[in-house]
Design a protein around this motif. Structure first.
Motif, PDB file in Angstrom:
ATOM      1  N   LEU A  20       0.701  -1.143   0.082  1.00 20.38           N
ATOM      2  CA  LEU A  20      -0.004  -0.024   0.014  1.00 20.38           C
ATOM      3  C   LEU A  20       0.776   1.285   0.125  1.00 20.38           C
ATOM      4  O   LEU A  20       1.917   1.118   0.604  1.00 20.38           O
ATOM      5  CB  LEU A  20      -1.003   0.012   1.087  1.00 20.38           C
ATOM      6  N   THR A  21       0.447   2.331  -0.620  1.00 21.49           N
ATOM      7  CA  THR A  21       1.023   3.645  -0.341  1.00 21.49           C
ATOM      8  C   THR A  21       0.076   4.353   0.386  1.00 21.49           C
ATOM      9  O   THR A  21      -1.010   4.405   0.367  1.00 21.49           O
ATOM     10  CB  THR A  21       1.215   4.433  -1.839  1.00 21.49           C
ATOM     11  N   LEU A  22       0.888   5.156   1.179  1.00 20.27           N
ATOM     12  CA  LEU A  22       0.028   6.178   2.263  1.00 20.27           C
ATOM     13  C   LEU A  22       0.677   7.609   1.791  1.00 20.27           C
ATOM     14  O   LEU A  22       1.889   7.757   1.801  1.00 20.27           O
ATOM     15  CB  LEU A  22       0.374   5.777   3.439  1.00 20.27           C
TER      16      LEU A  22
ATOM     17  N   LEU B  14       2.171  10.233  -4.614  1.00 28.03           N
ATOM     18  CA  LEU B  14       3.343   9.269  -4.286  1.00 28.03           C
ATOM     19  C   LEU B  14       2.622   7.998  -5.079  1.00 28.03           C
ATOM     20  O   LEU B  14       3.323   7.211  -5.472  1.00 28.03           O
ATOM     21  CB  LEU B  14       3.128   8.972  -2.710  1.00 28.03           C
ATOM     22  N   PHE B  15       1.450   7.506  -4.889  1.00 28.03           N
ATOM     23  CA  PHE B  15       0.893   6.219  -5.585  1.00 28.03           C
ATOM     24  C   PHE B  15       1.264   6.357  -6.947  1.00 28.03           C
ATOM     25  O   PHE B  15       1.630   5.197  -7.359  1.00 28.03           O
ATOM     26  CB  PHE B  15      -0.805   6.449  -5.140  1.00 28.03           C
TER      27      PHE B  15
ATOM     28  N   THR C 194      -2.095  -0.818  -3.628  1.00 27.92           N
ATOM     29  CA  THR C 194      -3.457  -0.086  -3.166  1.00 27.92           C
ATOM     30  C   THR C 194      -2.990   1.075  -2.597  1.00 27.92           C
ATOM     31  O   THR C 194      -2.249   1.396  -1.560  1.00 27.92           O
ATOM     32  CB  THR C 194      -4.118  -1.043  -2.161  1.00 27.92           C
ATOM     33  N   PRO C 195      -3.593   2.261  -3.154  1.00 29.09           N
ATOM     34  CA  PRO C 195      -3.542   3.490  -2.698  1.00 29.09           C
ATOM     35  C   PRO C 195      -4.439   3.903  -1.397  1.00 29.09           C
ATOM     36  O   PRO C 195      -5.537   3.386  -1.324  1.00 29.09           O
ATOM     37  CB  PRO C 195      -3.983   4.452  -3.737  1.00 29.09           C
ATOM     38  N   VAL C 196      -3.559   4.637  -0.442  1.00 30.19           N
ATOM     39  CA  VAL C 196      -4.522   5.091   0.879  1.00 30.19           C
ATOM     40  C   VAL C 196      -4.087   6.676   0.710  1.00 30.19           C
ATOM     41  O   VAL C 196      -2.956   7.027   0.879  1.00 30.19           O
ATOM     42  CB  VAL C 196      -3.829   4.652   2.084  1.00 30.19           C
ATOM     43  N   GLY C 197      -4.967   7.314   0.455  1.00 29.78           N
ATOM     44  CA  GLY C 197      -4.654   9.007   0.163  1.00 29.78           C
ATOM     45  C   GLY C 197      -6.046   9.526   0.187  1.00 29.78           C
ATOM     46  O   GLY C 197      -7.095   8.936   0.482  1.00 29.78           O
ATOM     47  N   LEU C 198      -5.892  11.077  -0.138  1.00 31.19           N
ATOM     48  CA  LEU C 198      -7.056  11.757  -0.129  1.00 31.19           C
ATOM     49  C   LEU C 198      -7.781  11.586  -1.437  1.00 31.19           C
ATOM     50  O   LEU C 198      -7.208  11.340  -2.411  1.00 31.19           O
ATOM     51  CB  LEU C 198      -6.745  13.126  -0.064  1.00 31.19           C
ATOM     52  N   PRO C 199      -9.019  11.477  -1.606  1.00 32.31           N
ATOM     53  CA  PRO C 199      -9.953  11.340  -2.597  1.00 32.31           C
ATOM     54  C   PRO C 199      -9.758  12.416  -3.801  1.00 32.31           C
ATOM     55  O   PRO C 199      -9.348  13.662  -3.349  1.00 32.31           O
ATOM     56  CB  PRO C 199     -11.478  11.255  -2.161  1.00 32.31           C
ATOM     57  N   ASP C 200     -10.159  12.102  -5.116  1.00 32.74           N
ATOM     58  CA  ASP C 200     -10.056  13.050  -6.116  1.00 32.74           C
ATOM     59  C   ASP C 200     -11.248  14.036  -5.952  1.00 32.74           C
ATOM     60  O   ASP C 200     -12.365  14.109  -6.868  1.00 32.74           O
ATOM     61  CB  ASP C 200      -9.911  12.354  -7.465  1.00 32.74           C
ATOM     62  N   GLU C 201     -11.387  14.987  -5.138  1.00 33.81           N
ATOM     63  CA  GLU C 201     -12.206  15.957  -4.776  1.00 33.81           C
ATOM     64  C   GLU C 201     -12.198  16.978  -3.786  1.00 33.81           C
ATOM     65  O   GLU C 201     -11.021  16.731  -3.145  1.00 33.81           O
ATOM     66  CB  GLU C 201     -13.795  15.006  -4.205  1.00 33.81           C
TER      67      GLU C 201
END
Length: 330
Positions: free
Chosen positions: A265-267, A276-277, A294-301
């Protein structure tokens, strides 16, 4: 106007401007103190601010060395041009503002005045990603995506006070421009417990783990380490690779880390778009490495305003949500 209207008060929450530090192990204004220490050794260093010295920790430098500080007012584009001019004359400028203003408002000046001329100007960008609850006007959730395509620019995303303190002198010594996603105020001190040294352009393996690999940057590295400790209680062995330099990416370290067969996972404290992802995913594709990430990050919004702990949970970037995500994928 009714009496009820006259007495109505706007509700606010101190949590909206809460520090990102959630423990007693903090350093106060580590960037400001690191810059001042470097400036005492190097007379070329100067500081600039777009009317935000107090809120980017530049006030530490300003108050100690007022003759080497330039208050540019709310004019980020002018600040970039002035910093470029100072660099042309042999100075090493550190120009501070909020991330949203440095990227959205002053992009062209950073690009053509600074990066294209390969000048040693260091952009000190506060409130990166989701580090304030005051909504899209101040949440720089896409700043890395905006800047990753700019030639010559180095992008640094520090985890804690250790990263910041050790990065500053290396930015002074670096030939070209740097964008530093600085953490301000009460900043966690984490990496001193991991035999860690910041090295510009290099990633660092903070933990080894046979089951899961968390590739993280910025403040998310602290949460990755917390998640790894919690998952260890369930006999899930989690490795953490800290990537404080997003550009240039430490491709060798990442490729070596993903070579092991484990969940990856990327964080990141940034949109899952352009940060980063996608940097890691593109590296794997270019290198012919067929591994799922698998990305862990903020959504595209555009994110809503609110109290930071609530927002971290809502958008899946709190330690608790990271643990839940890993468990769901295992």
């Amino acid at each position: 106007m009714s009496a009820t209207t006259n007495t109505r008060k706007r509700l606010t929450s101190d949590a909206m401007i809460a520090s990102i530090a959630d423990s007693d192990r903090v350093a106060r204004a580590p960037f400001g103190h690191a810059l001042l220490a470097a400036a005492r050794r190097d007379p070329r260093i100067v500081g600039l601010s777009a009317d935000l010295a107090k809120y980017t920790d530049m006030h530490i430098f300003r108050d100690a060395m007022p003759d080497r500080f330039y208050q540019m007012g709310m004019a980020e584009q002018v600040m970039m041009g002035a910093a470029a001019g100072l660099a042309e004359e042999g100075f090493v400028p550190f120009a501070s503002t909020y991330s949203v203003f440095a990227t959205r408002r002053a992009y062209d000046f950073l690009c053509l005045d600074i990066a294209e001329r390969m000048l040693n100007v260091n952009i000190v960008a506060a409130l990166p990603g989701l580090t304030t609850g005051y909504g899209p006007s101040h949440q720089a959730t896409e700043d890395i995506a905006i800047l990753r395509g700019m030639p010559n620019l180095t992008i640094v995303d520090p985890c804690d006070s250790v990263d910041i303190e050790q990065a500053v002198p290396q930015l002074v010594a670096s030939a070209g421009p740097t964008y530093l996603r600085v953490l301000r105020g009460a900043v966690p001190t984490i990496l001193d417990e991991y035999d860690y040294r910041f090295e510009l352009g290099k990633a660092a393996a903070l933990r080894t783990g046979r089951d899961v690999l968390l590739i993280s940057s910025g403040l998310m590295t602290g949460r990755a380490l917390e998640a790894a400790e919690a998952l260890a209680a369930d006999r899930v062995d989690v490795g953490v690779l800290h990537v404080p330099t997003i550009k240039p990416l430490d491709e060798a370290a990442i490729l070596a880390a993903v070579a092991e067969d484990r969940l990856i996972l990327t964080l990141e404290n940034h949109s899952v778009v352009g940060g980063l992802f996608e940097s890691v995913a593109a590296l794997l594709v270019r290198s012919g490495v067929g591994r799922r990430v698998t990305p862990v990050g903020l959504p595209d919004e555009f994110l809503i305003a609110g109290a930071l702990p609530t927002l971290y949970d809502r958008y899946g970037v709190s330690t608790t949500k990271i643990i839940e995500r890993v468990r769901a994928l295992l």
